[in-house]
Motif scaffolding. Structure first.
Motif, PDB file in Angstrom:
ATOM      1  N   CYS A  11     -23.272 -15.007 -38.668  1.00 34.00           N
ATOM      2  CA  CYS A  11     -24.545 -14.749 -38.534  1.00 34.00           C
ATOM      3  C   CYS A  11     -24.853 -14.278 -39.904  1.00 34.00           C
ATOM      4  O   CYS A  11     -24.259 -13.804 -40.758  1.00 34.00           O
ATOM      5  CB  CYS A  11     -25.174 -13.889 -37.682  1.00 34.00           C
ATOM      6  SG  CYS A  11     -24.633 -12.096 -38.012  1.00 34.00           S
ATOM      7  N   ASN A  36     -19.672 -21.154 -33.824  1.00 38.79           N
ATOM      8  CA  ASN A  36     -19.812 -19.949 -33.058  1.00 38.79           C
ATOM      9  C   ASN A  36     -20.320 -20.532 -31.741  1.00 38.79           C
ATOM     10  O   ASN A  36     -21.293 -20.598 -31.299  1.00 38.79           O
ATOM     11  CB  ASN A  36     -21.096 -18.930 -33.534  1.00 38.79           C
ATOM     12  CG  ASN A  36     -20.369 -18.588 -34.920  1.00 38.79           C
ATOM     13  OD1 ASN A  36     -19.449 -17.776 -34.681  1.00 38.79           O
ATOM     14  ND2 ASN A  36     -21.308 -18.562 -35.900  1.00 38.79           N
ATOM     15  N   ILE A  39     -22.005 -18.704 -28.652  1.00 41.02           N
ATOM     16  CA  ILE A  39     -23.636 -18.354 -28.739  1.00 41.02           C
ATOM     17  C   ILE A  39     -24.121 -18.784 -27.570  1.00 41.02           C
ATOM     18  O   ILE A  39     -24.260 -20.073 -27.561  1.00 41.02           O
ATOM     19  CB  ILE A  39     -24.074 -18.044 -30.060  1.00 41.02           C
ATOM     20  CG1 ILE A  39     -23.459 -17.280 -31.009  1.00 41.02           C
ATOM     21  CG2 ILE A  39     -25.515 -17.950 -30.240  1.00 41.02           C
ATOM     22  CD1 ILE A  39     -23.775 -17.584 -32.376  1.00 41.02           C
ATOM     23  N   SER A  40     -25.128 -18.214 -26.757  1.00 41.82           N
ATOM     24  CA  SER A  40     -25.861 -18.721 -25.822  1.00 41.82           C
ATOM     25  C   SER A  40     -27.108 -17.892 -25.656  1.00 41.82           C
ATOM     26  O   SER A  40     -27.281 -16.974 -25.806  1.00 41.82           O
ATOM     27  CB  SER A  40     -25.057 -18.713 -24.666  1.00 41.82           C
ATOM     28  OG  SER A  40     -25.894 -18.912 -23.435  1.00 41.82           O
ATOM     29  N   GLU A  45     -28.176 -19.969 -30.940  1.00 39.10           N
ATOM     30  CA  GLU A  45     -27.253 -20.512 -32.040  1.00 39.10           C
ATOM     31  C   GLU A  45     -27.981 -21.085 -33.062  1.00 39.10           C
ATOM     32  O   GLU A  45     -27.556 -20.782 -34.077  1.00 39.10           O
ATOM     33  CB  GLU A  45     -26.313 -21.425 -31.250  1.00 39.10           C
ATOM     34  CG  GLU A  45     -25.239 -21.956 -32.154  1.00 39.10           C
ATOM     35  CD  GLU A  45     -25.550 -23.143 -32.888  1.00 39.10           C
ATOM     36  OE1 GLU A  45     -24.528 -23.408 -33.932  1.00 39.10           O
ATOM     37  OE2 GLU A  45     -26.513 -23.580 -32.623  1.00 39.10           O
ATOM     38  N   ARG A  48     -29.780 -18.423 -35.330  1.00 36.55           N
ATOM     39  CA  ARG A  48     -28.826 -17.706 -36.087  1.00 36.55           C
ATOM     40  C   ARG A  48     -28.293 -18.650 -37.336  1.00 36.55           C
ATOM     41  O   ARG A  48     -28.263 -18.306 -38.461  1.00 36.55           O
ATOM     42  CB  ARG A  48     -27.607 -17.185 -35.401  1.00 36.55           C
ATOM     43  CG  ARG A  48     -28.081 -16.014 -34.250  1.00 36.55           C
ATOM     44  CD  ARG A  48     -26.615 -15.631 -33.573  1.00 36.55           C
ATOM     45  NE  ARG A  48     -27.243 -14.680 -32.557  1.00 36.55           N
ATOM     46  CZ  ARG A  48     -26.323 -13.832 -32.107  1.00 36.55           C
ATOM     47  NH1 ARG A  48     -25.169 -13.598 -32.316  1.00 36.55           N
ATOM     48  NH2 ARG A  48     -26.890 -13.231 -30.828  1.00 36.55           N
ATOM     49  N   TYR A  49     -27.902 -20.089 -36.914  1.00 36.01           N
ATOM     50  CA  TYR A  49     -27.718 -20.769 -38.069  1.00 36.01           C
ATOM     51  C   TYR A  49     -28.668 -20.979 -39.106  1.00 36.01           C
ATOM     52  O   TYR A  49     -28.513 -20.793 -40.272  1.00 36.01           O
ATOM     53  CB  TYR A  49     -27.234 -22.286 -37.492  1.00 36.01           C
ATOM     54  CG  TYR A  49     -27.097 -23.269 -38.640  1.00 36.01           C
ATOM     55  CD1 TYR A  49     -25.893 -22.938 -39.438  1.00 36.01           C
ATOM     56  CD2 TYR A  49     -27.859 -23.940 -39.067  1.00 36.01           C
ATOM     57  CE1 TYR A  49     -25.673 -23.838 -40.469  1.00 36.01           C
ATOM     58  CE2 TYR A  49     -28.010 -25.053 -39.934  1.00 36.01           C
ATOM     59  CZ  TYR A  49     -26.698 -24.983 -40.813  1.00 36.01           C
ATOM     60  OH  TYR A  49     -26.600 -25.869 -42.021  1.00 36.01           O
ATOM     61  N   TYR A  71     -21.055 -27.286 -32.290  1.00 35.33           N
ATOM     62  CA  TYR A  71     -21.336 -26.506 -31.166  1.00 35.33           C
ATOM     63  C   TYR A  71     -20.898 -27.067 -29.651  1.00 35.33           C
ATOM     64  O   TYR A  71     -21.706 -28.105 -29.195  1.00 35.33           O
ATOM     65  CB  TYR A  71     -22.917 -25.926 -31.189  1.00 35.33           C
ATOM     66  CG  TYR A  71     -23.452 -25.312 -30.176  1.00 35.33           C
ATOM     67  CD1 TYR A  71     -23.047 -23.874 -30.142  1.00 35.33           C
ATOM     68  CD2 TYR A  71     -23.962 -25.748 -29.015  1.00 35.33           C
ATOM     69  CE1 TYR A  71     -23.301 -23.064 -29.240  1.00 35.33           C
ATOM     70  CE2 TYR A  71     -24.335 -24.922 -28.090  1.00 35.33           C
ATOM     71  CZ  TYR A  71     -24.285 -23.436 -28.018  1.00 35.33           C
ATOM     72  OH  TYR A  71     -24.740 -22.735 -26.916  1.00 35.33           O
ATOM     73  N   HIS A  73     -20.337 -25.128 -26.432  1.00 32.50           N
ATOM     74  CA  HIS A  73     -20.553 -23.985 -25.571  1.00 32.50           C
ATOM     75  C   HIS A  73     -19.518 -24.343 -24.087  1.00 32.50           C
ATOM     76  O   HIS A  73     -19.071 -23.283 -23.755  1.00 32.50           O
ATOM     77  CB  HIS A  73     -21.906 -23.487 -25.205  1.00 32.50           C
ATOM     78  CG  HIS A  73     -22.057 -22.223 -24.499  1.00 32.50           C
ATOM     79  ND1 HIS A  73     -21.561 -21.047 -25.350  1.00 32.50           N
ATOM     80  CD2 HIS A  73     -22.330 -22.004 -23.301  1.00 32.50           C
ATOM     81  CE1 HIS A  73     -21.376 -19.969 -24.284  1.00 32.50           C
ATOM     82  NE2 HIS A  73     -22.069 -20.540 -23.090  1.00 32.50           N
ATOM     83  N   GLY A 172     -23.301 -12.507 -28.796  1.00 30.65           N
ATOM     84  CA  GLY A 172     -23.734 -13.899 -28.862  1.00 30.65           C
ATOM     85  C   GLY A 172     -23.271 -14.562 -27.450  1.00 30.65           C
ATOM     86  O   GLY A 172     -24.412 -15.479 -27.262  1.00 30.65           O
TER      87      GLY A 172
END
Length: 189
Positions: A11, A36, A39-40, A45, A48-49, A71, A73, A172
């Motif tokens: 982050c 990452n 991250i959820s 996500e 943060r990006y 990404y 998840h 995250g």
């Protein structure tokens, strides 16, 4: 010739002091790798990006580049779910570190980087020994130098305030978010 360092970034707040420290030499070429899948939800996500990309572009212009990993998840969750009840700083976190660092090393190979590190070790809430153990093992497998530091957490907090960066209150993943009720007042960045 400049040393090319791939820095796994979780982050913007955690990246601030790390990038500042590593850009103190003109002999380094930094590439931040934002990967990452833990991250959820997806909106978190993306937030943060975006915060990371905006911060790096605004402060470092083209001197530091940011690349974004895939990404997925669901893939992350399939790996973690069987051990998800291990709790914050439990075995699920070790698996999560492994997944993210393994992808960082793979990316470093494709970029012909000389070394890999991560911003995760800046947080006093992350397990430094696990991160270093995983990094050392992957370094041998991928034949790329690994280094880890206990970056300046206070400096990251100060820079986050100075640049008005979003500081999340959970690591995250959905498991961390669910557990945060018992950890009120703690920032993970």
């Amino acid at each position: 010739m400049k040393e090319k360092i791939l820095v796994h970034s979780c982050c913007a707040p955690c990246s601030t002091a790390v990038v500042e420290s590593l850009t103190d030499s003109s002999q380094r070429d930094l590439v931040l790798f934002y990967y990452n899948p833990n991250i959820s939800p997806l909106e978190e996500e993306e937030k943060r990006y975006s915060e990371l990309a905006d911060y790096i572009e605004g402060r470092y212009k083209k001197a530091v580049s940011v690349i974004r990993g895939k990404y997925d998840h669901n893939e992350w969750r399939e790996l973690i779910h069987p051990v998800h009840t291990s709790g914050e700083n439990g075995f699920r976190c070790k698996l999560c570190y492994y997944l993210r660092l393994r992808e960082s090393f793979k990316t470093a190979v494709s970029l012909k980087a000389d070394a890999v590190t991560t911003t995760l070790s800046i947080s006093p809430y992350k397990n430094y020994e696990w991160l270093d153990e995983i990094g050392q093992l992957l370094s041998k497998s991928y034949e790329i130098k690994w280094f880890l530091q206990k970056w300046d957490y206070k400096r990251s907090v100060d820079l986050s305030k100075e640049y008005d960066l979003y500081r999340q209150n959970y690591c995250g993943c959905e498991y961390s978010r669910a557990e945060r009720g018992s950890l009120r007042g703690r920032s993970f960045a």
